[in-house]
Design a protein around this motif. Structure first.
Motif, PDB file in Angstrom:
ATOM      1  N   UNK A  12       0.870  -0.861  -0.209  1.00  0.00           N
ATOM      2  CA  UNK A  12       0.318   0.112   0.020  1.00  0.00           C
ATOM      3  C   UNK A  12       0.435   1.326   0.027  1.00  0.00           C
ATOM      4  N   UNK A  13       0.685   1.974  -0.898  1.00  0.00           N
ATOM      5  CA  UNK A  13       1.653   2.862  -1.499  1.00  0.00           C
ATOM      6  C   UNK A  13       0.602   4.324  -1.085  1.00  0.00           C
ATOM      7  N   UNK A  14       1.456   5.350   0.015  1.00  0.00           N
ATOM      8  CA  UNK A  14       0.226   6.545   0.605  1.00  0.00           C
ATOM      9  C   UNK A  14      -1.153   6.074   0.387  1.00  0.00           C
ATOM     10  N   UNK A  15      -1.590   4.973   1.134  1.00  0.00           N
ATOM     11  CA  UNK A  15      -3.196   4.605   0.685  1.00  0.00           C
ATOM     12  C   UNK A  15      -3.737   3.925   0.053  1.00  0.00           C
ATOM     13  N   UNK A  16      -2.746   3.866  -1.015  1.00  0.00           N
ATOM     14  CA  UNK A  16      -3.677   2.742  -2.740  1.00  0.00           C
ATOM     15  C   UNK A  16      -2.879   1.833  -2.384  1.00  0.00           C
ATOM     16  N   UNK A  17      -3.847   0.786  -3.087  1.00  0.00           N
ATOM     17  CA  UNK A  17      -2.909  -0.958  -3.367  1.00  0.00           C
ATOM     18  C   UNK A  17      -1.988  -0.145  -4.252  1.00  0.00           C
ATOM     19  N   UNK A  18      -1.025  -1.008  -4.844  1.00  0.00           N
ATOM     20  CA  UNK A  18      -0.364  -1.154  -5.758  1.00  0.00           C
ATOM     21  C   UNK A  18       0.024  -2.278  -5.937  1.00  0.00           C
ATOM     22  N   UNK A  19      -0.116  -3.452  -5.085  1.00  0.00           N
ATOM     23  CA  UNK A  19       0.183  -5.672  -5.180  1.00  0.00           C
ATOM     24  C   UNK A  19      -0.688  -5.755  -4.508  1.00  0.00           C
ATOM     25  N   UNK A  20      -1.169  -7.132  -4.754  1.00  0.00           N
ATOM     26  CA  UNK A  20      -1.721  -7.467  -3.359  1.00  0.00           C
ATOM     27  C   UNK A  20      -1.574  -9.550  -4.285  1.00  0.00           C
ATOM     28  N   UNK A  21      -1.723 -10.004  -3.273  1.00  0.00           N
ATOM     29  CA  UNK A  21      -1.267 -11.426  -3.637  1.00  0.00           C
ATOM     30  C   UNK A  21      -2.247 -12.517  -4.242  1.00  0.00           C
ATOM     31  N   UNK A  22      -2.948 -12.359  -3.431  1.00  0.00           N
ATOM     32  CA  UNK A  22      -4.500 -13.029  -4.468  1.00  0.00           C
ATOM     33  C   UNK A  22      -4.890 -12.442  -5.763  1.00  0.00           C
ATOM     34  N   UNK A  23      -5.213 -13.871  -6.638  1.00  0.00           N
ATOM     35  CA  UNK A  23      -5.140 -12.707  -7.591  1.00  0.00           C
ATOM     36  C   UNK A  23      -7.140 -13.333  -8.573  1.00  0.00           C
ATOM     37  N   UNK A  24      -7.318 -13.742  -9.306  1.00  0.00           N
ATOM     38  CA  UNK A  24      -8.484 -13.851 -10.338  1.00  0.00           C
ATOM     39  C   UNK A  24      -8.776 -14.182  -9.164  1.00  0.00           C
ATOM     40  N   UNK A  25      -9.114 -15.323  -7.749  1.00  0.00           N
ATOM     41  CA  UNK A  25      -9.294 -15.740  -7.435  1.00  0.00           C
ATOM     42  C   UNK A  25      -9.140 -15.561  -5.878  1.00  0.00           C
ATOM     43  N   UNK A  26      -9.292 -16.276  -4.762  1.00  0.00           N
ATOM     44  CA  UNK A  26      -8.870 -15.885  -3.504  1.00  0.00           C
ATOM     45  C   UNK A  26      -7.765 -17.285  -3.537  1.00  0.00           C
TER      46      UNK A  26
END
Ligand code: ADP
Ligand code: UVW
Ligand code: MG
Length: 407
Positions: free
Chosen positions: A220-234
């Motif tokens: 999370x950069x400055x309050x905005x998500x820039x990457x996350x580990x889950x994808x098309x599905x959890x």
């Protein structure tokens, strides 16, 4: 609108968590859990009113509809029934909202149809969410029902993080991309981490580690998500209670061609018989640690695999963010397991990451720092509160909709 209470429903594949919250002052009037739904007479209901003793019983709760009716009966017993004029809205956690839903949304037939269309990409979650909504609608047809989507916070991810490197036309035809989940928690925890540091969320870069039964990391950069580990599905990403997380997709072709398994069998294998359960037979981190401490080698290997994956994501998101102000641990494992926190950051001193073992061992319900005072990067334990966040967003939305100056 006159009422000030919001009922929040978090329907999972075999459980319903609920809270009734008074938004004037934010107090919880009742908190409850129905679990092991559909498991014969073995379902369990636990209901705790704010000003009374907890009530707990086991018995048959055959499906989610019955679970919600059990909840309604428990609320009734405390004089907090769903017929109360004090109720302003019912807020629902909805896991998959695709790309359409970037904000909390008042539910109508079109919204229901979209949640239903997304079932193939959230097969464990969206059906339960839908039943929760339909039953709540039947109990209070006059009340606004609000959906708060796990995917919403992640819609800010850049294309470079959201796209898979597969043929673009095929991906677009099937809307295959990385959506990310647990967004309500990642949003809340990253904000609370900034607050703990005494800084504005816009100025802070955080790696959030949401480690529950399902688990995901986000940058999370400055309050905005820039990457996350889950994808098309959890299913993508970290090792979870029963889900595999990342693996070579060719494992699936191999199991089909050589192992003779069907797509449905592999789906069940990867979602329900993998992760910690698949590796050592237990999905609960408390039990795994007990076994590790007793010298159980399978449990020790499961723990090591879990930590290895977690550490890889911490390193990856450090690189994605460039500058990291804090790493925040949250959800059942993240909030409670000192050994997981210590092992995940062990050896990362070169990145400015360290855990103070004294602070790490202290238990508590409040957000707290566990890094040494002179650490370059703060390490925090920040209890998540998806229910309060859902209630806040739902209440704000229905108030906005009722305000003629805003529409
Ligand atoms: N005291 C504890 N120590 C270690 N792990 C814990 C503890 N309490 C809960 N957990 C872990 O947290 C998990 C549940 O996390 P939670 O965030 O409630 O999950 P979910 O919302 O996905 O149901 C349990 O399966 C268990 O592994
Ligand atoms: C999206 C997801 O994995 O949710 P949960 O952790 O509640 O299963
Ligand atoms: Mg959860």
């Amino acid at each position: 609108m006159s009422g000030s209470r919001v009922l929040v429903l978090n329907s999972g594949s075999s459980s319903v968590k609920y809270q009734l919250i008074d938004m004037r002052g934010g107090s919880r009037l009742a908190v409850g859990l129905v679990e092991r739904i559909g498991e014969g007479g073995g379902s369990r209901v636990k209901h705790t009113p704010a000003d009374g003793e907890s009530r707990e019983w086991t018995g048959p709760v055959p499906d989610h509809d019955a679970a919600l009716k059990a909840m309604a009966a428990e609320l009734d017993r405390d004089g907090l029934g769903l017929d109360s004029p004090e109720l302003a809205a019912i807020g629902h956690r909805v896991v998959h909202g695709g790309l359409r839903f970037t904000e909390p949304t008042v539910i109508d037939d079109a919204v229901l149809a979209e949640i239903e269309r997304l079932i193939p990409v959230a097969p464990l979650h969206n059906p339960a969410n839908l039943t929760g909504i339909r039953t709540a609608q039947s109990l209070r047809p006059d009340l606004p029902q609000v959906a708060v989507f796990d995917t919403a916070f992640h819609t800010t991810m850049p294309e470079s993080a959201a796209r898979y490197a597969i043929d673009v036309e095929t991906a677009d035809a099937h809307r295959i991309r990385r959506y990310g989940f647990h967004g309500t928690s990642h949003a809340y925890v990253s904000r609370e981490t900034a607050r703990l540091l005494g800084r504005a969320p816009e100025d802070v870069n955080v790696i959030v580690l949401h480690l529950g039964n399902g688990a995901s990391a986000s940058a999370v950069r400055g309050g905005r998500c820039v990457d996350t580990s889950m994808g098309l599905t959890p299913l993508e990403g970290l090792v979870m209670g029963t889900r595999s997380g990342d693996m070579d997709p060719a494992v699936i072709f191999h199991l089909m061609r050589v192992g003779g398994m069907s797509a449905d069998e592999i789906d069940t294998l990867l979602n329900k018989r993998s992760g910690l359960t698949g590796l050592c037979g237990d999905n609960d981190m408390r039990e795994i640690r007990r076994r590790v401490d007793a010298g159980d080698e399978r449990a020790a290997l499961a723990f090591d695999i879990y930590i290895h994956r977690l550490k890889k994501y911490i390193g990856a998101y450090y690189a994605v963010l460039g500058r990291v102000d804090a790493v925040a641990f949250t959800a059942g494992v993240g909030e409670n397991s000192a050994p997981v926190r210590e092992a995940a950051l062990a050896g990362l001193e070169g990145l400015g990451l360290a855990v103070d073992s004294g602070l790490n061992a202290v238990r508590g319900d409040a957000a707290r720092l566990i890094s040494p005072a002179d650490a370059r990067v703060a390490v925090a334990v920040v209890p998540t509160d998806e229910e309060m966040e859902i209630a806040t967003q739902s209440y704000a939305l229905v108030n906005e909709e009722c305000n003629p100056l805003l529409t």
